[in-house]
Scaffold this motif. Structure first.
Motif, mmCIF file in Angstrom:
data_model
loop_
_atom_site.group_PDB
_atom_site.id
_atom_site.type_symbol
_atom_site.label_atom_id
_atom_site.label_comp_id
_atom_site.label_asym_id
_atom_site.label_seq_id
_atom_site.Cartn_x
_atom_site.Cartn_y
_atom_site.Cartn_z
ATOM 1 N N ALA B 319 0.868 -1.172 0.079
ATOM 2 C CA ALA B 319 -0.073 0.007 0.102
ATOM 3 C C ALA B 319 1.006 1.297 -0.088
ATOM 4 N N ILE B 320 1.886 1.176 0.871
ATOM 5 C CA ILE B 320 2.552 2.418 0.843
ATOM 6 C C ILE B 320 3.485 2.666 -0.398
ATOM 7 N N ALA B 321 4.069 1.315 -1.045
ATOM 8 C CA ALA B 321 4.840 1.502 -1.935
ATOM 9 C C ALA B 321 3.664 2.347 -3.384
ATOM 10 N N LEU B 322 2.784 1.791 -3.520
ATOM 11 C CA LEU B 322 1.539 2.236 -4.495
ATOM 12 C C LEU B 322 1.362 3.726 -4.142
ATOM 13 N N LEU B 323 1.054 4.036 -3.045
ATOM 14 C CA LEU B 323 0.570 5.470 -2.887
ATOM 15 C C LEU B 323 1.704 6.538 -2.862
ATOM 16 N N PHE B 324 2.851 5.929 -2.608
ATOM 17 C CA PHE B 324 4.012 6.854 -2.769
ATOM 18 C C PHE B 324 4.651 6.744 -4.039
ATOM 19 N N ASP B 325 4.354 6.131 -4.886
ATOM 20 C CA ASP B 325 4.886 5.969 -6.345
ATOM 21 C C ASP B 325 4.087 7.020 -7.116
ATOM 22 N N ASP B 326 4.239 8.097 -6.749
ATOM 23 C CA ASP B 326 3.291 9.302 -7.520
ATOM 24 C C ASP B 326 4.263 10.372 -7.860
ATOM 25 N N LYS B 327 4.364 10.481 -9.068
ATOM 26 C CA LYS B 327 5.352 11.602 -9.579
ATOM 27 C C LYS B 327 4.953 13.012 -9.178
ATOM 28 N N ARG B 328 3.870 13.165 -8.780
ATOM 29 C CA ARG B 328 3.530 14.638 -8.537
ATOM 30 C C ARG B 328 3.832 14.824 -7.028
ATOM 31 N N THR B 337 13.155 7.272 2.308
ATOM 32 C CA THR B 337 14.157 6.943 2.998
ATOM 33 C C THR B 337 13.707 6.740 4.376
ATOM 34 N N LEU B 338 12.799 7.593 4.865
ATOM 35 C CA LEU B 338 12.344 7.670 6.320
ATOM 36 C C LEU B 338 11.643 6.348 6.299
ATOM 37 N N PHE B 339 10.912 6.082 5.465
ATOM 38 C CA PHE B 339 10.006 4.733 5.590
ATOM 39 C C PHE B 339 10.718 3.388 6.037
ATOM 40 N N THR B 398 9.016 -5.757 9.373
ATOM 41 C CA THR B 398 9.179 -6.237 8.086
ATOM 42 C C THR B 398 8.392 -5.633 7.113
ATOM 43 N N PHE B 399 7.579 -4.486 7.427
ATOM 44 C CA PHE B 399 6.943 -3.721 6.176
ATOM 45 C C PHE B 399 7.974 -3.240 5.269
ATOM 46 N N PRO B 400 8.983 -2.431 5.695
ATOM 47 C CA PRO B 400 9.928 -1.831 4.990
ATOM 48 C C PRO B 400 10.664 -2.669 3.796
#
Lengths: 300, 534, 417
Positions: B319-328, B337-339, B398-400
């Motif tokens: 979920a985090i990968a999807l949500l923050f794979d956003d070029k905007r 990096t903080l995640f 584990t999530f990272p």
């Protein structure tokens, strides 16, 4: 889903800007507070580590009050230990393993992805299964193996960094191959075939075409391997017997392994510094992991 | 053996791209020469130290390497071989050796060879005779014989060798309480002794009888400058393989079945040695009443723990990968990096950290004081909450990892699919469900399985966070509600206490491995089906 | 010694490291364990395992030794917790050291595994504290050269409680009640795990030792915690525990107990010499007294002894014994060991020399009233059940008698199969 449908067709500038804003919030903006939440979740417990590293009193979780005292004493005390020597060992070992593991893993993944050979399925399945062996019991065998190897080739005996690197590389084919295998499969086969028709050998295809296209996964594997190697202390403790050869994980573990003599302050300061290479590496590799690859050719 | 799916390479290519091939070939020759040289060096030095296993192994590896790399076929082999060598030597061997240990009685009291056990028993049972005085000692030599010279309380010089009991030596010279010269003997000074390991061995092994009567014991030195009268209560007879207790007369004979010295009445000597016991450890593993009760509960929890950890952390990471794979989004790099912060710190540190944070007393546990309004919640001592706590902490750890993996894997998704979906007007959710997720699962399922296996054996988190507690109240085994199979093995094999049984621990590990391996192999076959569909 | 090690290590090493030689043919005891050092060819060389703290002192002693005898001494620094497992594993392979530093409660397993040799002090036993020699002795044989003692004692915040501690626990709690400190007393309970080691003095004050002792002080394998004395102690734990007076708590870990005391929140704590610097660094002035009795008898804490062990497979035993008995057993070397790592000296002259320090004297007084921790192998098997039972009683989760009975039954199963 998109906000545009809600907005009136003809609007003055202000409301248009308002609509755009709203749309921005709906699509992008809300992710900032969410990011803050995730960062809080990820980083909050580590505030303890930071607090302990700055506190001269040397306990980890003695109190809910964080940052009561601030002093750089622990950080400067690291200089009186072998910390930097261990850090050097850790870096050398982890980087060597990264290079070896990425090369060997990628080569194997390429083979599994591109060639159909007898025993392919069985090998893939066995690879997967072999890495599930409970590592806790590996010590006996590794110790014995290195003892024997050391008699033959002293450079591969106990207490040798090279030997440790080899032991880590023994696990390189495990999950790395799978991660890369999936990725290799997504690189269209037509690319190889086109190259072959152009007269490239399989080696040329591999080194000059395929490897470039899979950079994101190579970078990911590099990072995962680095973190795993950098943080491992179980195997490193078995292999590296003398203090000047220890890695950070082994050495720092020694500072806290006896709870009554534990020096959490020193340990926390060390852990904070030791986390930096990992974060720096991630920051550096990110552009390879995310985007930045020659996406044009992936489309084939 | 290896066959390419595509038509055989076009021959002319070699000629046409001579330069490229040439360099490649030259590099290959150099590399192979190095590999061969290394292999032969290893084989040769193995031969000089009589390590036949290494000799055969290294030769075999080199020969296979030559065959693989100099054959025009075996393309797959060329790519897999290097990794395979390391895998075979450092992992498969490890497993084989564990199987071997599982068939022995290796553990406390059976730690080494019979020879060493005999040594140790003799050491332990030779003790100074009660009230025996300690005399300053001088080592003396007469030809090949080494002897002891001491000055006793009355100022008399006594000299003796292994064959000749101590007796007064006429004409000896002394300096205070130390002998400086004995007629017929050469005095060996301490420096000579310390510089001569062979002589040290001899001196250590030397027992000079105190008198003609063997019961009086014999003089012995431990460090070369003092001697005391010792007597030994055990006699070792290497031919009969028996130990005889000289005070009671009991005869203990070596029992090759159990690896111990056993007397007729069944009593044994303390130190034993390692022997093969066949499948006994496996039998014990299945019949040990200590954990028969909690075994199923623990097995169920192990599966639940591994599955839930993987599922929750994969979903969160994805979920985090999807949500923050956003070029905007701005500052994506820093955010990402903080995640991964939890991933950058040692896992055992994190487990201990959380243990402190989850302290039930809100004065000490920040989780209760900050997020639960100072309520007293027994995170680590209530059976269900402890399970929840373990899952929660493991999710954090584990999530990272999955965030990273998913971020990487998403790059393999073809962009045009997304465009096409958008043009078709598919909602983002639909697009995710129908296109992205299935594709992502293909590349990540093997990792999910690997992560499952890892967590199945995730000793550190359980051991450091709850220690397996809270304990079961209905069994006497030291096991608890959050114990997983690997911590159970650790507990019952006694490794933690004073009486470790590595043979049993190895046998149990193998059984656990077989279970996880079978489950994973099964799951993997399902994946392959999925892959074939696509 | 102390049970509270964070044993991932233990885990890892799990001693598993193991033996190793067994797989192949009986290893021809590796010819040169000390191959790494570059000693002059003629003389031997010694390998000594030490931990980081004590390395300088051992090296100092080694310097004289090398100068006088020409024998090189190589010190190998190890984590203290790893030493026992590594020693057990490596001695049989020939990789082990000639001498290692270690704790006396390892003795049982070192002996059963046949890896340790006896030591002959040549009649100098009387120069050591009795309890130290007693601890290193097993079945009438001395197996280690003791050099330090350690035990817990009652530590008092002199600002809150200027008077010497009362002789009984109840009086101590009453005295603490007169101060305005938040808590009367803190003690490490190791959280929900329980810490029978730190609590042991209270238990002995009820007359319930962990194992029954023989006349000469050696331990049998018979559990001594049963009977009325044991129940009385269990009841006391419940009374003082969270469901009772609330003087004791399973919320306290080692860190928390130290923090509370350092913050001046409690006038009294039970702690070992290792914790003193934590307190003084936090600006607390402390005094050390013997532990008050809770059950009427003498409160005898466990005494741990540290010393040097000689490997049964050493190739240089004569030189190693020479080093231990003539170069370590000296006033200077013992003083250097004390300076490097201030534990209570086991060597009497050193003990006298440092006893002018009131804190050292306090711990010595406590240790003199203590008993050595059993070194029989069975000791390793009792902690789990023992700790858990105490923790469940203190937290109020279990009835004292039921929990104690269950512990006794579990111990019986564990020890007697």
């Amino acid at each position: 889903m998109t906000a545009t449908t809600d907005s009136p067709v003809v609007t003055p500038d202000a409301s248009r800007r308002g609509a755009r804003r709203r749309r921005w919030w709906l699509e992008v903006g809300w992710k900032y507070p969410l990011a803050a939440v995730v960062v809080f979740y990820a980083a909050f417990p580590l505030a303890y580590v930071l607090s302990a590293s700055l506190s001269p009193s040397g306990t980890l979780t003695g109190s809910t009050q964080l940052f009561r005292e601030i002093s750089a004493q622990n950080f400067s005390a690291l200089g009186d230990t072998r910390f930097w020597q261990w850090a050097g060992n850790s870096l050398v070992i982890a980087l060597s393993v990264v290079v070896g593991a990425v090369l060997m893993g990628a080569a194997a993944a390429y083979a599994f992805s591109r060639f159909r050979f007898t025993g392919r399925r069985v090998s893939l399945t066995s690879l997967l299964v072999v890495q599930m062996f409970p590592q806790m019991l590996a010590f006996i065998a590794i110790f014995l193996l290195l003892l024997t190897l050391g008699e033959v080739v002293p450079a591969l005996g106990l207490n040798s960094k090279l030997a440790l690197i080899c032991v880590y590389l023994g696990g390189a084919l495990g999950s790395n191959t799978f991660l890369m295998y999936g990725f290799f499969n997504t690189v269209p086969r037509e690319l190889d075939e086109a190259a072959k028709i152009d007269g490239a050998t399989h080696a040329q295809t591999y080194w000059t075409i395929i490897l470039r296209l899979v950079t994101p996964i190579l970078a990911t594997v590099a990072l995962l391997t680095f973190v795993a190697t950098f943080g491992d202390f179980i195997l490193a403790r078995v292999v590296l017997t003398s203090e000047q050869n220890w890695t950070l994980a082994v050495g720092m573990y020694g500072w806290v392994s006896d709870q009554l003599n534990a020096n959490w302050g020193l340990f926390a300061a060390g852990a904070v510094i030791a986390a930096l290479p990992i974060l720096a590496l991630f920051l550096f590799l990110q552009k390879y992991i995310v985007g930045g690859l020659t996406s044009g050719s992936v489309k084939g | 053996m290896s066959t390419d799916t595509t038509p055989p390479p076009v021959r002319e290519s070699h000629a046409r791209t001579w330069e490229g091939t040439g360099w490649g070939f030259a590099a290959k020759l150099v590399l192979m020469a190095a590999v061969n040289a290394l292999g032969i060096y290893v084989a040769w030095s193995a031969w000089t130290v009589d390590q036949w296993g290494v000799l055969v192994g290294s030769l075999a590896l080199v020969v296979v390497a030559d065959v693989v790399y100099f054959s025009r076929r075996r393309l797959a082999g060329k790519y897999i071989y290097p990794g395979l060598v390391f895998l075979l030597v450092f992992q498969v061997f490890t497993m084989a050796y564990t199987v071997y240990v599982a068939t022995t009685n290796y553990g406390t009291g059976h730690n080494s060879t019979q020879e060493q056990a005999v040594d140790a028993l003799l050491i332990q049972n030779e003790r100074p005779v009660e009230d025996a005085p300690t005399y300053p000692l001088t080592i003396v030599r007469s030809g090949e014989d080494v002897g002891f010279a001491v000055v006793d309380e009355s100022g008399q010089v006594l000299v003796g060798t292994a064959a000749e009991p101590m007796e007064a030596a006429a004409g000896a010279t002394t300096d205070g309480d130390r002998v400086t010269g004995v007629p017929g003997y050469d005095v060996v000074d301490l420096g000579t002794l310390l510089a001569d390991p062979a002589l040290q061995e001899e001196v250590l092994a030397l027992r000079v009888p105190a008198s003609q009567d063997a019961d009086d014991g014999s003089y012995r030195t431990r460090e070369g400058t003092r001697a005391t009268v010792y007597s030994s209560s055990l006699d070792w007879d290497p031919d009969a393989q028996t130990m005889t207790d000289s005070t009671t007369g009991t005869v203990y004979s070596a029992d090759g079945e159990t690896g111990q010295f056993v007397a007729a009445d069944g009593s044994t000597l303390t130190v034993g040695w390692r022997v093969g016991v066949g499948l006994e450890n496996f039998t014990t593993a299945f019949t040990n009443p200590n954990y028969a009760g909690p075994f199923w509960k623990i097995t169920a929890w192990t599966f639940a723990f591994a599955f839930l950890t993987v599922a929750s952390s994969f979903l969160l990471g994805l979920a985090i990968a999807l949500l923050f794979d956003d070029k905007r989004l701005r500052g994506r790099r820093v955010m990402r990096t903080l995640f991964i912060l939890p991933y950058a710190f040692p896992a055992f540190l994190s487990a201990l950290l959380w243990q402190g944070m989850l302290n039930a007393n809100p004065d000490y546990g920040i989780v209760n004081s900050l997020f639960f309004f100072g309520a007293r919640i027994e995170w680590l001592t209530d059976p269900w909450l402890a399970k929840l706590a373990i899952l929660g902490v493991n999710l954090w750890l584990t999530f990272p990892y999955f965030f990273l993996v998913c971020t990487g894997a998403m790059q393999s998704l073809p962009n045009e699919l997304e465009e096409a979906a958008r043009i078709d007007g598919a909602s983002r959710w639909r697009h995710f469900r129908a296109i992205q997720l299935p594709l992502l699962l293909i590349s990540t399922t093997p990792l999910l399985i690997a992560s499952f296996a890892f967590n199945f054996n995730n000793f550190v988190i359980v051991y450091m966070l709850t220690g397996g507690g809270p304990r079961f109240t209905d069994t006497s085994a030291p096991l608890g509600h959050t114990d997983i199979l690997i911590t159970m093995i650790y507990q019952i094999s006694g490794v933690q206490g004073g009486s470790a049984d590595y043979g049993l621990a190895s046998a149990l590990s193998i059984i656990v491995f077989l279970v996880v391996g079978a489950v994973s192999a099964f799951a993997f076959r399902r994946t392959r089906k999925l892959e074939e569909v696509l | 010694m102390r049970k509270t090690t964070l044993s991932v290590a233990a885990v890892a090493t799990m001693a598993l490291l193991a033996s190793c030689s067994g797989g192949t043919e009986p290893e021809p005891a590796a010819s040169e364990p000390a191959a790494a050092s570059s000693a002059p060819a003629a003389s031997g060389s010694l390998v000594v395992w030490v931990d980081e703290n004590r390395q300088p002192a051992v090296e100092a002693a080694a310097e004289d030794f090398t100068a006088e005898t020409g024998v090189e001494v190589e010190t190998v620094v190890k984590n203290f917790e790893d030493i026992r497992a590594d020693f057990l594993a490596q001695v049989p392979t020939g990789e082990g050291p000639d001498i290692t530093i270690g704790a006396h409660d390892w003795l049982g397993s070192l002996i059963v595994n046949g890896v340790v040799d006896t030591i002959d002090l040549g009649g100098r036993e009387s120069e050591f504290e009795d309890v130290a020699i007693e601890a290193m002795t097993y079945d009438g044989q001395l197996y280690g050269l003791p050099y330090a003692l350690e035990s817990v004692a009652l530590v008092r915040n002199t600002e809150l409680a200027p008077e010497p501690a009362p002789a009984t626990f109840d009086e101590m709690v009453a005295a603490a009640g007169e101060t305005d400190a938040k808590l009367p007393f803190v003690i490490n309970t190791a959280g929900a795990d329980g810490d029978a080691y730190t609590y042991y003095a209270f238990q002995t004050s009820f007359g319930a030792p962990v194992f029954v002792q023989n006349e000469d002080g050696s331990y049998t394998t018979e559990i001594g915690m049963g009977g009325d004395e044991g129940y009385a102690y269990a009841d006391w734990l419940a009374e003082q525990g969270q469901a009772g007076e609330g003087v004791l708590s399973t919320d306290w870990t080692y860190d928390i107990a130290n923090q509370e005391f350092s913050d001046g929140n409690a006038p009294y704590t039970v702690a070992g010499p290792w914790a003193i610097s934590t307190f003084t660094d936090a600006g607390v002035d402390v005094a050390v007294d013997p532990i008050p009795s809770a059950g009427g008898e003498t409160a005898a804490p466990f005494v741990g002894v540290q010393g040097f062990y000689l490997s049964a497979q050493s190739e240089n035993k004569l030189v190693a014994t020479q080093f231990l008995t003539n170069y370590i057993t000296t006033d200077e070397a013992m003083q250097a060991l004390y300076d490097a790592d201030p534990r209570l000296p086991a060597f009497s002259t050193t003990a006298e020399a440092v006893a002018s320090d009131p804190i050292v004297a306090g711990f010595l007084a406590s240790a003199q009233q203590g008993t050595p921790m059993p070194s029989i192998p069975e000791m390793g098997d009792v902690w789990d059940h023992w700790n858990a039972a105490e923790a469940s009683i203190i937290s109020g989760q279990a009835k004292p008698k039921a929990a104690w009975d269950k512990m006794l039954a579990d111990l019986d199963t564990t020890l007697n199969g």
